[in-house]
Design an enzyme around this catalytic site. Structure first.
Site, PDB file in Angstrom:
ATOM      1  N   LYS A  28      38.878  33.917  37.697  1.00 40.71           N
ATOM      2  CA  LYS A  28      37.714  34.204  36.569  1.00 40.71           C
ATOM      3  C   LYS A  28      37.256  35.603  37.184  1.00 40.71           C
ATOM      4  CE  LYS A  28      34.448  34.419  38.771  1.00 40.71           C
ATOM      5  NZ  LYS A  28      33.703  35.101  39.724  1.00 40.71           N
TER       6      LYS A  28
ATOM      7  N   ILE B 112      39.414  37.088  47.640  1.00 42.93           N
ATOM      8  CA  ILE B 112      39.702  35.773  47.122  1.00 42.93           C
ATOM      9  C   ILE B 112      41.286  35.544  47.198  1.00 42.93           C
ATOM     10  CG2 ILE B 112      40.021  36.301  44.701  1.00 42.93           C
ATOM     11  CD1 ILE B 112      37.839  33.582  46.015  1.00 42.93           C
TER      12      ILE B 112
ATOM     13  N   ASP C 244      29.076  38.429  38.144  1.00 44.85           N
ATOM     14  CA  ASP C 244      30.394  38.033  38.511  1.00 44.85           C
ATOM     15  C   ASP C 244      30.362  36.419  39.452  1.00 44.85           C
ATOM     16  OD1 ASP C 244      33.224  38.667  39.699  1.00 44.85           O
ATOM     17  OD2 ASP C 244      32.206  37.920  41.545  1.00 44.85           O
TER      18      ASP C 244
HETATM   19  P1  NAP Z   1      38.428  42.379  45.845  1.00 48.44           P
HETATM   20  O1  NAP Z   1      38.238  41.837  47.432  1.00 48.44           O
HETATM   21  O2  NAP Z   1      37.524  43.609  45.852  1.00 48.44           O
HETATM   22  O3  NAP Z   1      39.883  42.447  45.519  1.00 48.44           O
HETATM   23  C1  NAP Z   1      39.926  42.920  44.410  1.00 48.44           C
HETATM   24  C2  NAP Z   1      41.114  43.978  44.249  1.00 48.44           C
HETATM   25  O4  NAP Z   1      40.658  45.092  44.821  1.00 48.44           O
HETATM   26  C3  NAP Z   1      42.461  43.488  44.997  1.00 48.44           C
HETATM   27  O5  NAP Z   1      43.319  43.188  44.064  1.00 48.44           O
HETATM   28  C4  NAP Z   1      42.902  44.988  45.752  1.00 48.44           C
HETATM   29  O6  NAP Z   1      43.840  45.355  44.815  1.00 48.44           O
HETATM   30  C5  NAP Z   1      41.654  45.770  45.775  1.00 48.44           C
HETATM   31  N1  NAP Z   1      41.176  45.887  47.081  1.00 48.44           N
HETATM   32  C6  NAP Z   1      40.595  44.952  47.911  1.00 48.44           C
HETATM   33  N2  NAP Z   1      40.296  45.245  49.022  1.00 48.44           N
HETATM   34  C7  NAP Z   1      40.616  46.707  49.253  1.00 48.44           C
HETATM   35  C8  NAP Z   1      40.499  47.583  50.151  1.00 48.44           C
HETATM   36  N3  NAP Z   1      39.982  47.530  51.083  1.00 48.44           N
HETATM   37  N4  NAP Z   1      41.052  48.804  49.558  1.00 48.44           N
HETATM   38  C9  NAP Z   1      41.564  48.979  48.448  1.00 48.44           C
HETATM   39  N5  NAP Z   1      41.659  48.170  47.513  1.00 48.44           N
HETATM   40  C10 NAP Z   1      41.335  46.798  47.740  1.00 48.44           C
HETATM   41  O7  NAP Z   1      37.812  41.205  45.013  1.00 48.44           O
HETATM   42  P2  NAP Z   1      37.936  39.795  45.204  1.00 48.44           P
HETATM   43  O8  NAP Z   1      36.501  39.340  45.527  1.00 48.44           O
HETATM   44  O9  NAP Z   1      39.036  39.211  45.745  1.00 48.44           O
HETATM   45  O10 NAP Z   1      37.846  39.500  43.231  1.00 48.44           O
HETATM   46  C11 NAP Z   1      38.973  39.318  42.655  1.00 48.44           C
HETATM   47  C12 NAP Z   1      38.638  38.475  41.543  1.00 48.44           C
HETATM   48  O11 NAP Z   1      38.372  36.983  42.245  1.00 48.44           O
HETATM   49  C13 NAP Z   1      37.256  38.870  40.769  1.00 48.44           C
HETATM   50  O12 NAP Z   1      37.871  38.595  39.318  1.00 48.44           O
HETATM   51  C14 NAP Z   1      36.445  37.774  41.198  1.00 48.44           C
HETATM   52  O13 NAP Z   1      35.382  37.479  40.336  1.00 48.44           O
HETATM   53  C15 NAP Z   1      37.251  36.856  41.696  1.00 48.44           C
HETATM   54  N6  NAP Z   1      36.520  35.772  42.702  1.00 48.44           N
HETATM   55  C16 NAP Z   1      35.920  36.431  43.542  1.00 48.44           C
HETATM   56  C17 NAP Z   1      35.332  35.526  44.729  1.00 48.44           C
HETATM   57  C18 NAP Z   1      34.621  36.083  45.991  1.00 48.44           C
HETATM   58  O14 NAP Z   1      33.912  35.284  46.765  1.00 48.44           O
HETATM   59  N7  NAP Z   1      34.785  37.384  46.349  1.00 48.44           N
HETATM   60  C19 NAP Z   1      35.315  34.052  44.427  1.00 48.44           C
HETATM   61  C20 NAP Z   1      36.088  33.603  43.418  1.00 48.44           C
HETATM   62  C21 NAP Z   1      36.510  34.356  42.594  1.00 48.44           C
HETATM   63  P3  NAP Z   1      45.338  45.733  45.615  1.00 48.44           P
HETATM   64  O15 NAP Z   1      45.727  44.289  46.188  1.00 48.44           O
HETATM   65  O16 NAP Z   1      46.205  46.030  44.527  1.00 48.44           O
HETATM   66  O17 NAP Z   1      45.142  46.981  46.656  1.00 48.44           O
END
Ligand code: NAP
Length: 307
Positions: free
Chosen positions: A90, A13, A168
């Site tokens: 969120k 995100i 989520d």
């Molecule tokens: P994500 O891609 O899994 O990222 C979350 C955390 O995981 C990052 O801060 C990162 O930490 C770590 N990460 C990501 N990719 C990684 C990798 N390849 N290897 C190791 N660590 C990794 O999660 P996200 O979808 O962005 O979601 C984060 C927040 O945004 C959540 O609260 C979610 O509800 C919200 N959100 C998500 C979406 C969606 O469509 N995905 C939409 C709106 C809101 P580091 O940077 O510290 O390594």
């Protein structure tokens, strides 16, 4: 004054939405990223921790916390301790008790705290809210389904305790519902389907109740749907309101309503800029409360493993 902002947690995100919204808003300057992998957009200084960012001496006014909900409270406390304003993705945290601590800490620090429910900034949401204001609600269905493999590729934290599972994305729908309805909703019953090899639900059915909420008002949430379906249908006083595409499009009595052609994150950042400039905070916990109530009340059903 330009707000020097750092992104904390550089995952999907942050890259897809926060970076373009910050770069497109002259009120902000993207000053740094904090990521354990030291990931970030080209040319933006990346630090492995908030402590490293603080030690760098870079001027920071605010942070956008894009890490996972379980990690967020510790990051908020560190950011407030550094004197920074805070925007939380969120859901603001994985528990209500942590959010209350966060709210108290922000008040004590005198800094802006913004729980950004991004779906509430979808273009058709204000029009839907205005249309329903003061009206009698006759029926209500929230139908929020998507393919977990498409939107959360490889993410493990969503299946762990505090990861919310299908809530989520489902909390996005609940954030819209609680914003547009003229009355408060409560969870009256819940059924949570959890894969045998996971900790969090892959699907859920919620029944809603309370004064002004019609019988059979309910919500369906499912992560096994190949085609995204983020819809809310509400019948009110002889009219039919259908909010689709996560709040981006609005049909009333079958007629599409004109709405601004804009994503969710540009107006979300405009709101954050106003809050920072005017010295206010905005934290609405109703969506998180509905999810917590679903977990408190929910009947548990084990379904096929998910790999
Ligand atoms: P994500 O891609 O899994 O990222 C979350 C955390 O995981 C990052 O801060 C990162 O930490 C770590 N990460 C990501 N990719 C990684 C990798 N390849 N290897 C190791 N660590 C990794 O999660 P996200 O979808 O962005 O979601 C984060 C927040 O945004 C959540 O609260 C979610 O509800 C919200 N959100 C998500 C979406 C969606 O469509 N995905 C939409 C709106 C809101 P580091 O940077 O510290 O390594």
């Amino acid at each position: 004054m330009t707000i020097a902002i750092a992104i904390v947690g550089y995952g999907k995100i942050a890259e897809d939405q926060h970076v373009p919204a910050i770069l497109g808003n002259p009120a902000f300057r993207l000053a740094a990223c904090v990521s354990r992998r030291r990931a970030g957009p080209p040319g933006v200084p990346a630090f492995a921790s908030i402590a490293d960012l603080r030690a760098s001496g870079l001027k920071i006014d605010a942070v956008a916390l894009c890490n996972t909900p379980v990690e967020r409270p510790a990051a908020v406390f560190e950011a407030l301790d550094a004197g920074w304003h805070v925007l939380m993705e969120k859901p603001p945290a994985a528990t209500l008790s942590a959010v209350w601590q966060i709210v108290a800490a922000a008040e004590a620090a005198g800094r802006t705290l913004f729980a950004g429910w991004h779906c509430r900034f979808a273009p058709a949401v204000p029009a839907a809210k205005a249309m329903l204001a003061g009206r009698r609600i006759d029926s209500l269905l929230i139908d929020w389904r998507e393919d977990v493999r498409k939107w959360h590729p490889g993410q493990q934290w969503i299946w762990e305790p505090g990861g919310f599972g299908v809530f989520d994305p489902g909390i996005n729908g609940l954030s819209v519902l609680s914003e547009i309805l003229p009355v408060d909703i409560a969870v009256a019953a819940a059924r949570l389907e959890t894969p045998a090899n996971r900790q969090t639900p892959i699907a859920a059915r919620l029944a809603f109740g309370g004064p002004g909420i019609p019988a059979d008002a309910h919500g369906l949430f499912d992560w096994r749907e190949p085609d995204d379906r983020w819809n809310i249908r509400i019948e009110f006083e002889g009219h039919d309101l259908l909010l689709t595409h996560g709040g981006s499009r609005l049909m009333v009595d079958g007629v599409e309503q004109p709405v601004p052609d804009e994503g969710e994150y540009p107006p979300l950042y405009r709101r954050f800029a106003v809050l920072v400039t005017q010295g206010g905070s905005e934290v609405d916990l109703r969506p998180l409360q509905l999810v917590a109530d679903a977990f408190l009340l929910g009947e548990r059903v084990t379904v096929a493993p998910f790999d």
